[in-house]
Design an enzyme around this catalytic site. Structure first.
Site, PDB file in Angstrom:
ATOM      1  N   ASP A 155      -8.930  -0.715   1.726  1.00  0.00           N
ATOM      2  CA  ASP A 155      -8.527  -0.274  -0.113  1.00  0.00           C
ATOM      3  C   ASP A 155     -10.104  -0.706  -0.456  1.00  0.00           C
ATOM      4  O   ASP A 155     -10.602   0.129  -1.698  1.00  0.00           O
ATOM      5  CB  ASP A 155      -7.226  -1.038  -0.274  1.00  0.00           C
ATOM      6  CG  ASP A 155      -6.403   0.284   0.065  1.00  0.00           C
ATOM      7  OD1 ASP A 155      -6.902   0.932   0.767  1.00  0.00           O
ATOM      8  OD2 ASP A 155      -5.073  -0.059  -1.015  1.00  0.00           O
ATOM      9  N   ASP A 204       1.323  -0.685  -0.022  1.00  0.00           N
ATOM     10  CA  ASP A 204       0.226   0.103   0.237  1.00  0.00           C
ATOM     11  C   ASP A 204       0.703   1.151  -0.303  1.00  0.00           C
ATOM     12  O   ASP A 204       1.606   1.271   1.258  1.00  0.00           O
ATOM     13  CB  ASP A 204      -0.716  -0.078   1.169  1.00  0.00           C
ATOM     14  CG  ASP A 204      -1.880   1.796   1.109  1.00  0.00           C
ATOM     15  OD1 ASP A 204      -3.260   1.422   0.357  1.00  0.00           O
ATOM     16  OD2 ASP A 204      -2.110   1.910   2.745  1.00  0.00           O
ATOM     17  N   THR A 244      -3.285   5.125  -4.274  1.00  0.00           N
ATOM     18  CA  THR A 244      -1.739   5.684  -3.455  1.00  0.00           C
ATOM     19  C   THR A 244      -0.726   5.281  -4.276  1.00  0.00           C
ATOM     20  O   THR A 244      -0.104   6.518  -4.052  1.00  0.00           O
ATOM     21  CB  THR A 244      -1.936   5.223  -1.722  1.00  0.00           C
ATOM     22  OG1 THR A 244      -1.808   4.064  -1.957  1.00  0.00           O
ATOM     23  CG2 THR A 244      -2.944   5.708  -1.189  1.00  0.00           C
ATOM     24  N   THR A 245      -0.301   4.832  -4.620  1.00  0.00           N
ATOM     25  CA  THR A 245       0.826   4.889  -4.992  1.00  0.00           C
ATOM     26  C   THR A 245       0.973   5.258  -6.456  1.00  0.00           C
ATOM     27  O   THR A 245       1.158   5.719  -7.472  1.00  0.00           O
ATOM     28  CB  THR A 245       0.933   2.411  -5.754  1.00  0.00           C
ATOM     29  OG1 THR A 245       0.963   2.136  -4.778  1.00  0.00           O
ATOM     30  CG2 THR A 245       2.588   2.731  -5.978  1.00  0.00           C
TER      31      THR A 245
END
Length: 532
Positions: free
Chosen positions: A400, A64, A97-98
């Site tokens: 997520d 994550d 998020t990446t």
């Protein structure tokens, strides 16, 4: 005459040294890029995981982006922007998020090239702002509407989110579970809002992730307090949530009592017994047979003596309930917390069919409350795992997946995954750049090319030839196949919608908007002032 002309020239000509400002800008961009490069390898279903070892000796294995960046000790101020950027994406969308950090890194890289070519930072920043607005319009035009009744589409989105995680092999179990959890807490009065605080994730070590389940009721990762042979099961439970202590009172000041003989000692103990008995009689009079007692920092919430009397009164006790859990518990049970024994009334109690202590077969025990009458719109998820690292990552992955379903409730549009939207954006922004005048068009063209970083990285992380894949992908999109994306499992380009690789529109639009906002902020900085 000549001397006065020289003097005049000297007074009007000034030399401004811009080198320091350029150096600051370069340093900021380089620092932010290094952070983006650190998480780039963890993008996509074949992305690598990171093992993070903290100073306290804790070890975390995760994929994550927000967690990786949060645990990294970033000192450079501009690099901290990227950590905050992934946090913002986590708050807005929960997933991607990446992606957001990788896009920001790519935009910074092309910005550096544009600055080196002599283009002013403000021109670059304004062009980027225009490009991001246009990008959101293009993505919205590509999106496919989805209804909450379309259970399969929701599950596909949650599965896509889970496929890049450590627990991806359990996506067939966790994805439907996440969808059911979110849909069970959607309030018909506010259909576009989902509060993930209404979904409680309880982690319990032991078993495997396969044993994870959705519980319609309450789950406590603790035993029933039965030190004095108390009950461990109660049917037709009448539950009281109390915020006071069933133990002898203490004075507000430091005190010491000197007891000179046994009769005085006996009187003290007798008073304590009468005090506790008086409280338990009041509780029993309302018909209450299950007590949830909030953890106390002032004194013991219950003593051995009070547990003994409660067991005799056939009242089941669950102690040490955390203060921040009280709101969730009272909402679920549809009851009121009781802060004083004098306010203990039957109408403040919650009702359930069964409260029992369950043995999980591996030495662990927990309490379940099921069959709650007039249950609030909440649900609990019991997550299991063979070790703490898997358990923590399962919780992060499930969060997520829950966020992805929440995005679809907020903004009911789906978009293809697998690098398809980024390549389509790149193609359409590139075409739009040709219409624009001057420097602006040049900047937008550079940003359009930067967006190819996502499919490039996906292919690279999957062990494919990124240049061949991205070239073919560009070609397929030029022929009008807007849903053509990288099929990582087959190692080729296919219609990604047919492969059920989909994601919420909100994840993509917020990633583009937040990344551009962050890059524009870094571009506008021309000096760092340290205040001691």
């Amino acid at each position: 005459m000549a001397a006065s002309a020289v003097a005049k020239t000297k007074s009007t000509e000034t030399f401004i040294d811009n080198k320091r400002k350029d150096d600051i800008r370069m340093a900021n961009i380089a620092a932010a890029q290094s952070v983006a490069d650190a998480v780039r390898t963890s993008l996509g279903p074949k992305g690598m995981d990171k093992m993070i070892s903290t100073s306290s000796g804790e070890v975390i294995i995760t994929n994550d982006g927000a967690t990786i960046l949060n645990k990294m000790e970033v000192l450079q101020p501009a690099a901290k922007f990227l950590v905050e950027l992934s946090k913002s994406q986590d708050v807005v969308a929960g997933d991607g998020t990446t992606t957001v950090v990788v896009i920001a890194g790519a935009l910074l890289k092309v910005s550096l090239t544009l600055l080196s070519a002599g283009i002013h930072p403000t021109v670059v920043s304004d062009a980027l702002h225009k490009a991001s607005i246009k990008a959101v319009e293009i993505l919205t035009a590509m999106a496919i509407p989805v209804e909450l009744s379309d259970h399969d589409s929701l599950v596909k989105s949650a599965s896509t989110s889970l496929n890049s995680k450590v627990v991806s092999q359990y996506s067939s179990l966790l994805a439907p579970l996440a969808v059911d959890a979110v849909l069970s807490v959607v309030d018909p009065a506010k259909p576009d809002l989902v509060d993930l605080k209404d979904i409680k994730i309880v982690k319990k070590l032991g078993g495997t992730v396969d044993d994870t389940e959705l519980v319609k009721g309450l789950v406590f990762d603790k035993k029933v307090s039965h030190a004095a042979g108390g009950l461990t099961r109660m049917e037709n439970a009448k539950i009281g949530v109390i915020q006071f202590q069933i133990s002898p009172p203490k004075t507000d000041i430091e005190q010491s009592i000197v007891v000179s003989d046994y009769t005085q000692m006996d009187r003290i103990l007798k008073e304590e017994r009468n005090y506790i008995l008086g409280m338990i009689k009041k509780i029993k009079a309302t018909g209450c047979n299950v007590l949830l007692i909030q953890k106390s920092i002032l004194r013991d919430a219950v003593t051995d003596l009070s547990l003994h009397y409660l067991a005799k009164a056939k009242i089941l006790v669950i102690k040490d309930v955390e203060r921040d859990e009280i709101e969730f518990i009272t909402k679920t049970l549809n009851c009121l917390p009781i802060s004083n024994i004098d306010h203990f009334r039957a109408e403040k109690l919650g009702y359930a069919d069964l409260v029992e202590e369950v043995s999980l077969g591996d030495g662990g025990k927990m309490v379940r409350i099921t069959g709650i009458k007039d249950m609030g719109r909440t649900t609990s998820v019991l997550v299991r795992g063979s070790n703490q690292l898997v358990l923590d990552e399962a919780e992060r992955s499930l969060h997520d997946a829950l966020c992805v379903v929440r995005c679809l409730v907020n903004k009911r549009f789906l978009i293809a995954g697998g690098g398809a939207p980024e390549i389509e954006l790149s193609r359409q922004l590139g075409a739009w750049a040709k219409v624009l005048q001057g420097m602006e068009g040049y900047c937008v063209k550079a940003f359009a090319e930067a967006l190819e970083v996502i499919p490039y990285t996906l292919a690279e992380n999957a062990g494919l030839n990124p240049i061949t894949i991205v070239t073919e992908l560009r070609n397929r999109h030029a022929q009008g196949e807007i849903n053509a994306g990288i099929n990582v499992r087959k190692g080729q380009i296919t219609n990604i919608m047919d492969e059920n690789v989909v994601q919420p529109l909100l994840v993509s639009t917020s990633a583009i908007s937040l990344a551009t906002e962050c890059v524009r902020m870094i571009l506008k900085i021309d000096d760092i002032v340290t205040v001691r």
